[in-house]
Enzyme design. Structure first.
Site, mmCIF file in Angstrom:
data_model
loop_
_atom_site.group_PDB
_atom_site.id
_atom_site.type_symbol
_atom_site.label_atom_id
_atom_site.label_comp_id
_atom_site.label_asym_id
_atom_site.label_seq_id
_atom_site.Cartn_x
_atom_site.Cartn_y
_atom_site.Cartn_z
ATOM 1 N N ASP A 84 -0.412 7.962 -7.533
ATOM 2 C CA ASP A 84 0.800 7.336 -6.920
ATOM 3 C C ASP A 84 2.231 8.008 -7.781
ATOM 4 O O ASP A 84 2.966 8.797 -7.051
ATOM 5 C CB ASP A 84 0.894 5.871 -7.066
ATOM 6 C CG ASP A 84 -0.177 5.272 -6.437
ATOM 7 O OD1 ASP A 84 -0.888 6.002 -5.614
ATOM 8 O OD2 ASP A 84 -0.477 4.049 -6.518
ATOM 9 N N GLY B 132 0.827 -1.361 0.077
ATOM 10 C CA GLY B 132 0.072 -0.050 -0.027
ATOM 11 C C GLY B 132 0.917 1.246 0.091
ATOM 12 O O GLY B 132 0.389 2.347 0.302
HETATM 13 C C1 GLA Z 1 -4.026 2.220 -5.117
HETATM 14 C C2 GLA Z 1 -4.141 2.970 -6.428
HETATM 15 C C3 GLA Z 1 -4.057 4.565 -6.351
HETATM 16 C C4 GLA Z 1 -5.323 4.625 -5.628
HETATM 17 C C5 GLA Z 1 -5.168 4.033 -4.103
HETATM 18 C C6 GLA Z 1 -6.628 4.336 -3.282
HETATM 19 O O1 GLA Z 1 -3.102 2.636 -4.259
HETATM 20 O O2 GLA Z 1 -2.789 2.672 -7.050
HETATM 21 O O3 GLA Z 1 -4.277 5.107 -7.482
HETATM 22 O O4 GLA Z 1 -6.522 4.682 -6.275
HETATM 23 O O5 GLA Z 1 -5.065 2.634 -4.490
HETATM 24 O O6 GLA Z 1 -6.730 5.514 -2.823
#
Ligand code: GLA
Length: 411
Positions: free
Chosen positions: A197, A149
């Site tokens: 991200d 995450g």
């Molecule tokens: C993942 C995805 C991001 C975003 C998050 C949730 O990390 O890569 O683009 O959608 O989940 O906030």
């Protein structure tokens, strides 16, 4: 999108160091450079660092056209890079035995399901407009918890674009790195991720959170009181092989919810713009699952705005409450939490001086992020470790981090 822990890819990329590793970034990178010289004797390599990220607010809003509040971490991907005289490309990682050796004129035509898909996708994209560059040897590694995450994929992708552009003598250009990273992830690897991200990795500043309005791709830096607030990450240790499928299902559910809501909200271009009252009016028509997803999204839009206001007036308690309310919504309405993450959040919130806690990233496992007063740091790790161990018979890695300045060469 964080990768599912498939094929050992993330392990390969981030195996050097652990979340509680006392190594400083500089000494870890030096060790990475030595490792490179053992593998490729001769002239030394150029060393680059590319951070991971944590999202504080705006959970699952990026692909719904909303606003997110991430920051880069001082943990991420290490790249050691040396140009070659010919057109050969060699990609090696610190933990994976398999390496890629390929001529730039004979690159694969598609992703091959190996650890090097992410950097290779970025390079395929960049090389299209740079037909005459020379090859290189690259060693990847890092100190980010894996597939957890914290966006190891964007860290690697943006870092690859940054390092190669630097090697080719091109000026740093965050937008060019973001574009290459998004192309690699969407077109080459095939994950329909949002934009958060790579933006967070490429554009964050220490002492600030990024305020990123995803529909317009507009951003600002909001001061974040780094002295008065601390951030901890607790890794649940849960890695779901199915994370990618679960993530894509949430994306589709939101698309379907918006398709059904759009006639009632003609002004709205994305789900994040649908008024909460419209979601309530249409709840029956949406059915229970889509109603829960849409309620999370519109609630998170409001909470993210409230979090910004709290940050701007220096109200850390209110900011923390927004973070914790996001976790409740992710658990109850978006249904992306797991018992281990719920327990970590509960334990964290029971420690005096903790202001807020939630799962971060896509969910289905991975890490929780905890906002706390610096005075609460002492004893926090032991409290969470012991409480978690009582229920799950193991201790979760807990570590503290600072914000980061984004991809850079480290001399
Ligand atoms: C993942 C995805 C991001 C975003 C998050 C949730 O990390 O890569 O683009 O959608 O989940 O906030």
């Amino acid at each position: 999108m964080e990768r599912p822990a498939r094929g050992g890819y993330a392990r390969a990329m981030h195996g050097a160091g652990t979340p509680t590793d006392p190594l400083t970034l500089e000494s870890a990178l030096e060790a990475h450079g030595r490792h490179f010289r053992e593998l490729f004797p001769g002239a030394s390599a150029r060393l680059y660092f590319s951070p991971g990220r944590v999202n504080l607010m705006g959970a699952h809003l990026d692909y719904n056209g909303g606003t997110v509040m991430p920051m880069a971490l001082d943990r991420g991907t290490f790249l050691a890079l040396r140009p070659r005289a010919d057109r050969r490309l060699v990609l090696v990682s610190t933990l994976e035995a398999e390496r890629l050796t390929v001529e730039l004129d004979a690159l694969p035509e598609q992703a091959v399901g190996r650890w090097f898909d992410y950097p290779l996708g970025v390079l395929v994209h960049l090389l299209r407009t740079r037909p005459a560059v020379r090859g290189a040897e690259v060693l990847f590694g890092g100190n980010l918890p894996i597939g957890a995450g914290l966006s190891s994929s964007a860290s690697i992708s943006v870092g690859t674009a940054f390092a190669f552009r630097s090697l080719w003598g091109e000026a740093p250009d965050p937008m060019a790195c973001i574009e290459a990273a998004l192309w690699g992830e969407r077109q080459w690897v095939g994950v329909q991720c949002g934009i958060m991200d790579p933006y967070a990795v490429a554009l964050s500043r220490p002492g600030h959170v990024l305020w990123l309005e995803c529909r317009e791709a507009r951003h600002e830096h909001l001061p974040f009181d780094a002295r008065g607030l601390a951030i901890a990450i607790v890794d649940s240790g849960i890695r779901r092989e199915l994370a990618k499928g679960d993530f894509n299902r949430r994306v589709q559910e939101c698309q379907e919810a918006f398709r059904r809501l759009a006639p009632r909200a003609p002004e709205a271009r994305v789900l994040c713009q649908v008024p909460a009252a419209v979601v309530e009016e249409a709840a029956e028509e949406l059915g229970p699952v889509l109603a829960r997803r849409a309620r999370h999204v519109v609630g998170e839009v409001a909470r993210t705005q409230a979090a910004r206001q709290a940050l701007e007036r220096g109200d850390a308690e209110a900011f923390g409450r927004c973070i914790s309310a996001t976790h409740t919504s992710l658990r109850e309405l978006y249904e992306v939490s797991v018992p281990e993450l719920d327990r970590i959040v509960e334990l964290a919130l029971s420690w005096p001086g903790v202001l807020g806690a939630r799962l971060t990233g896509a969910g289905f496992g991975g890490c929780a992020v905890v906002l706390l007063r610096p005075s609460a740091l002492s004893g926090f790790r032991g409290h969470v470790e012991r409480g978690f161990e009582r229920d799950f018979a193991r201790r979760p890695p807990v570590f503290f981090f600072r914000g980061d300045a984004g991809p850079r060469e480290v001399s």
